[in-house]
Enzyme design. Structure first.
Site, PDB file in Angstrom:
ATOM      1  CG  HIS A   1      -2.215   1.072   1.298  1.00 45.44           C
ATOM      2  ND1 HIS A   1      -1.332   2.300   1.978  1.00 45.44           N
ATOM      3  CD2 HIS A   1      -2.694   1.440   0.402  1.00 45.44           C
ATOM      4  CE1 HIS A   1      -2.480   2.758   2.501  1.00 45.44           C
ATOM      5  NE2 HIS A   1      -3.367   2.704   1.323  1.00 45.44           N
TER       6      HIS A   1
ATOM      7  CG  HIS B   1      -3.973   8.781  -0.670  1.00 42.66           C
ATOM      8  ND1 HIS B   1      -3.981   9.816  -0.371  1.00 42.66           N
ATOM      9  CD2 HIS B   1      -3.800   7.758  -0.523  1.00 42.66           C
ATOM     10  CE1 HIS B   1      -4.950   8.900   0.322  1.00 42.66           C
ATOM     11  NE2 HIS B   1      -5.709   8.301   0.078  1.00 42.66           N
TER      12      HIS B   1
END
Ligand code: CA
Length: 337
Positions: free
Chosen positions: A29, A71
């Site tokens: 992740h 992100h």
């Protein structure tokens, strides 16, 4: 045909379960983001070396239509944009990546995530890589793919990519079709079929349908699509009994918050696995929940340790893979099974 004796069945099950690292997927992740600043190439190289099967890229567009791995649609949480480009924030005080060229973004230092308290920058997770140390950059999607594909050649492994189209509606409102550009880059780098080592993910169901029905056919490729589900209120119909079979028309799998897989009200000795994984598997969908973190305080009380949390999800809830900031811990867990 003779029935298989029960000891043979037991033997087969034992053989399969001893090979969990080959059966289950580990998705890094934002890279090995538990150890290095998220979405830097360094964090991705570390995740690769730790044995992740897939490495995630969150994607946003720059003013000059480049795809960068970031992100947020803003640069403020993970770079020094406020110091390098004071005055370039919008009226809401935020520095949008889409207002900057790639050349400008290349001048920024990428850092551990932080928030500002009383004018001071404080890192979000205290025991992670120290804020402001080292020298890191925001990479492009292509730079990251080239590093992973290069490592696949030099190591002989076959690690996949797991890109996410971030906030497609925002991009469209700003005049940019991010999904088409992402799909074009996938084609350029040889990700062209459902057997290619890529999962393309989004939280936006309308965009997922558009990608499946229009964008992939117009670019001339197929890839596996993952619908992310943050909570019960995102698309309530998806969590109804026939939701997964409806979703299976558009997606190949789901990426739910892990609270949708194991009820947060679970307690030690009373683990409440929801119906979601069974419903998804019955509909032919893979299940890859997020985000498994080993930081102090991050493991829910119903699990005694990070490894127990992994055991509950991989083997009690039977998920196919999961997103983690700590790929090494998850790889070691699966290899020990
Ligand atoms: Ca993501």
């Amino acid at each position: 045909m003779r029935p298989i004796p029960s000891f043979a069945t037991f033997f087969l099950v034992t053989i399969m379960s001893s090979n969990s690292y080959a059966q289950k997927i580990v998705i890094a992740h934002r890279g090995a983001s538990g150890y290095l600043p998220e979405h830097t190439l360094e964090a991705k190289a570390m995740a690769y070396a730790q044995g992740a099967h897939y490495i995630e890229q969150d994607l946003v567009m720059t003013r000059d239509d480049n795809l960068i791995v970031l992100h947020d649609i803003t640069l403020g949480r993970t770079t020094d944009v406020d110091e390098k480009f004071p005055g370039r924030a919008r009226s809401d005080g935020l520095y949008y990546a889409i207002d900057f060229t790639l050349e400008e973004i290349r001048t920024l230092n990428a850092t551990e995530a932080f928030r500002t308290e009383n004018g001071e920058k404080v890192q979000a997770l205290g025991q992670r890589f120290p804020l402001g140390k080292g020298s890191f950059r925001v990479p492009t999607f292509q730079e990251e793919i080239e590093m992973i594909q290069g490592l696949n050649i030099s190591t002989g492994r076959d690690v996949g990519i797991y890109p996410e189209v971030k906030q497609p509606a925002f991009h469209r409102q700003e005049g940019k079709d991010i999904s088409t550009r992402v799909v074009e880059v996938l084609k350029e780098y040889g990700y062209t079929s459902k057997s290619s080592k890529v999962f393309l993910q989004t939280f936006d169901y309308e965009e997922l349908g558009l990608i499946q029905k229009e964008i992939l056919p117009s670019v001339g490729i197929e890839v596996s699509l993952i619908m992310l589900i943050g909570n019960r209120s995102d698309y309530p119909w998806m969590l109804e009994s026939d939701g997964m079979s409806k979703l299976a028309y558009s997606a190949d799998g789901i990426g739910p918050s892990y609270n949708l897989v194991v009820d947060r009200a679970s307690e030690v000795g009373d683990i409440r696995v929801t119906e979601l994984v069974t419903q998804a598997h019955d509909a032919g969908l893979a299940v890859h929940p997020y985000t498994f973190r080993a930081d102090p305080g991050a493991v829910p009380d119903y699990a005694g340790s990070f490894e127990e949390l992994l055991d509950i999800h991989y083997f009690q809830a039977n998920v196919d893979g999961l997103f983690t900031d700590f790929p090494d811990r998850v790889v070691q867990f699966l290899q020990s099974q």
